[in-house]
Design a protein around this motif. Structure first.
Motif, mmCIF file in Angstrom:
data_model
loop_
_atom_site.group_PDB
_atom_site.id
_atom_site.type_symbol
_atom_site.label_atom_id
_atom_site.label_comp_id
_atom_site.label_asym_id
_atom_site.label_seq_id
_atom_site.Cartn_x
_atom_site.Cartn_y
_atom_site.Cartn_z
ATOM 1 N N MET A 137 0.833 -1.178 0.000
ATOM 2 C CA MET A 137 0.000 0.000 0.000
ATOM 3 C C MET A 137 0.880 1.245 0.000
ATOM 4 O O MET A 137 1.877 1.316 0.707
ATOM 5 C CB MET A 137 -0.898 0.019 1.234
ATOM 6 C CG MET A 137 -1.697 1.297 1.329
ATOM 7 S SD MET A 137 -2.646 1.517 2.833
ATOM 8 C CE MET A 137 -3.549 0.007 2.891
ATOM 9 N N LEU A 138 0.488 2.220 -0.798
ATOM 10 C CA LEU A 138 1.181 3.499 -0.834
ATOM 11 C C LEU A 138 0.329 4.538 -0.126
ATOM 12 O O LEU A 138 -0.900 4.521 -0.233
ATOM 13 C CB LEU A 138 1.427 3.932 -2.276
ATOM 14 C CG LEU A 138 2.302 3.012 -3.121
ATOM 15 C CD1 LEU A 138 2.378 3.515 -4.547
ATOM 16 C CD2 LEU A 138 3.686 2.889 -2.518
ATOM 17 N N LYS A 139 0.987 5.441 0.577
ATOM 18 C CA LYS A 139 0.283 6.518 1.267
ATOM 19 C C LYS A 139 0.838 7.848 0.795
ATOM 20 O O LYS A 139 1.996 7.948 0.391
ATOM 21 C CB LYS A 139 0.460 6.391 2.782
ATOM 22 C CG LYS A 139 -0.178 5.144 3.346
ATOM 23 C CD LYS A 139 -0.025 5.076 4.837
ATOM 24 C CE LYS A 139 -0.697 3.798 5.345
ATOM 25 N NZ LYS A 139 -0.832 3.812 6.794
ATOM 26 N N GLY A 140 -0.020 8.863 0.862
ATOM 27 C CA GLY A 140 0.413 10.181 0.459
ATOM 28 C C GLY A 140 -0.381 11.250 1.168
ATOM 29 O O GLY A 140 -1.405 10.983 1.805
ATOM 30 N N THR A 141 0.099 12.465 1.029
ATOM 31 C CA THR A 141 -0.531 13.597 1.683
ATOM 32 C C THR A 141 -0.212 14.886 0.938
ATOM 33 O O THR A 141 0.773 14.956 0.188
ATOM 34 C CB THR A 141 -0.059 13.694 3.156
ATOM 35 O OG1 THR A 141 -0.760 14.752 3.805
ATOM 36 C CG2 THR A 141 1.415 13.924 3.258
ATOM 37 N N ILE A 155 -5.078 16.559 3.823
ATOM 38 C CA ILE A 155 -5.569 15.534 2.903
ATOM 39 C C ILE A 155 -4.592 14.373 2.954
ATOM 40 O O ILE A 155 -3.383 14.562 2.791
ATOM 41 C CB ILE A 155 -5.698 16.049 1.462
ATOM 42 C CG1 ILE A 155 -6.761 17.132 1.371
ATOM 43 C CG2 ILE A 155 -6.020 14.896 0.509
ATOM 44 C CD1 ILE A 155 -6.935 17.722 -0.022
ATOM 45 N N GLN A 156 -5.116 13.192 3.205
ATOM 46 C CA GLN A 156 -4.313 11.975 3.218
ATOM 47 C C GLN A 156 -5.007 10.943 2.341
ATOM 48 O O GLN A 156 -6.235 10.878 2.322
ATOM 49 C CB GLN A 156 -4.172 11.444 4.647
ATOM 50 C CG GLN A 156 -3.470 12.414 5.562
ATOM 51 C CD GLN A 156 -3.497 11.956 7.007
ATOM 52 O OE1 GLN A 156 -3.625 10.779 7.296
ATOM 53 N NE2 GLN A 156 -3.386 12.907 7.915
ATOM 54 N N TYR A 157 -4.206 10.162 1.628
ATOM 55 C CA TYR A 157 -4.783 9.137 0.763
ATOM 56 C C TYR A 157 -3.986 7.853 0.848
ATOM 57 O O TYR A 157 -2.863 7.822 1.345
ATOM 58 C CB TYR A 157 -4.885 9.629 -0.685
ATOM 59 C CG TYR A 157 -3.555 9.857 -1.364
ATOM 60 C CD1 TYR A 157 -2.838 8.800 -1.934
ATOM 61 C CD2 TYR A 157 -3.004 11.128 -1.448
ATOM 62 C CE1 TYR A 157 -1.619 9.008 -2.553
ATOM 63 C CE2 TYR A 157 -1.784 11.344 -2.070
ATOM 64 C CZ TYR A 157 -1.107 10.274 -2.618
ATOM 65 O OH TYR A 157 0.107 10.476 -3.239
ATOM 66 N N GLU A 158 -4.604 6.791 0.334
ATOM 67 C CA GLU A 158 -3.955 5.484 0.205
ATOM 68 C C GLU A 158 -4.206 4.966 -1.200
ATOM 69 O O GLU A 158 -5.257 5.225 -1.789
ATOM 70 C CB GLU A 158 -4.519 4.490 1.210
ATOM 71 C CG GLU A 158 -4.236 4.818 2.645
ATOM 72 C CD GLU A 158 -4.869 3.859 3.630
ATOM 73 O OE1 GLU A 158 -4.480 3.920 4.803
ATOM 74 O OE2 GLU A 158 -5.756 3.062 3.243
ATOM 75 N N PHE A 161 -7.659 3.915 -5.328
ATOM 76 C CA PHE A 161 -7.270 5.160 -4.666
ATOM 77 C C PHE A 161 -8.393 5.584 -3.736
ATOM 78 O O PHE A 161 -9.555 5.588 -4.132
ATOM 79 C CB PHE A 161 -7.032 6.240 -5.724
ATOM 80 C CG PHE A 161 -6.651 7.580 -5.157
ATOM 81 C CD1 PHE A 161 -5.315 7.907 -4.966
ATOM 82 C CD2 PHE A 161 -7.619 8.525 -4.847
ATOM 83 C CE1 PHE A 161 -4.965 9.155 -4.465
ATOM 84 C CE2 PHE A 161 -7.275 9.766 -4.348
ATOM 85 C CZ PHE A 161 -5.940 10.086 -4.155
ATOM 86 N N GLN A 162 -8.034 5.943 -2.498
ATOM 87 C CA GLN A 162 -9.069 6.437 -1.587
ATOM 88 C C GLN A 162 -8.507 7.487 -0.646
ATOM 89 O O GLN A 162 -7.351 7.425 -0.245
ATOM 90 C CB GLN A 162 -9.697 5.312 -0.784
ATOM 91 C CG GLN A 162 -8.810 4.702 0.268
ATOM 92 C CD GLN A 162 -9.566 3.675 1.114
ATOM 93 O OE1 GLN A 162 -10.676 3.297 0.822
ATOM 94 N NE2 GLN A 162 -8.939 3.239 2.174
#
Length: 136
Positions: free
Chosen positions: A1-5, A11-14, A49-50
């Protein structure tokens, strides 16, 4: 899983899918949207993507008919772009990832539109048009 912000972290996503080839886009819109010589993007599957937090802060701007660019309306960080004609795909802005990745950029796109002050020195393939590239 990749995470970002985004830059402000609100805002945070996976993303649970695979990254596509990483492209450095030199079109004038990406240069203006990023405030840099190019945007660094990867095609991803929208279904994987969520948003984990801050979805309500995400704003989309229609930069040309049928093309939306998503960003944080608090800090302005670009998150992805998408085409109305391809709802299954997003072009993720790689700089927003917080998870380390092993993938490296694969090529330059819209290289003919590159800023006059940018020098290509990485030896990666250069494509003039999106249709010529493996991004599709």
């Amino acid at each position: 899983m990749l995470k970002g912000t985004c830059l402000c972290g609100q805002i945070q996503y996976e993303y649970t899918g695979e990254l596509g080839p990483i492209a450095m886009c030199h079109c004038s819109q990406c240069r203006r949207a990023q405030g840099s010589a190019y945007g660094t993007n990867s095609p991803i599957q929208a279904s994987h993507f969520q948003f984990v937090a801050g979805r309500e802060l995400m704003k989309e701007f229609e930069s040309k008919p049928g093309k939306k660019r998503a960003f944080c309306r608090e800090c302005g960080s670009p998150l992805y772009s998408r085409l109305d004609s391809k709802p299954e795909a997003l072009r993720l802005r790689i700089g927003t990832l917080t998870t380390p990745i092993a993938a490296k950029p694969s090529y330059h796109i819209f290289a003919g539109s590159a800023a006059e002050w940018f020098e290509f020195s990485d030896g990666l393939p250069r494509y003039t048009e999106l249709e010529d590239s493996p991004l599709l």
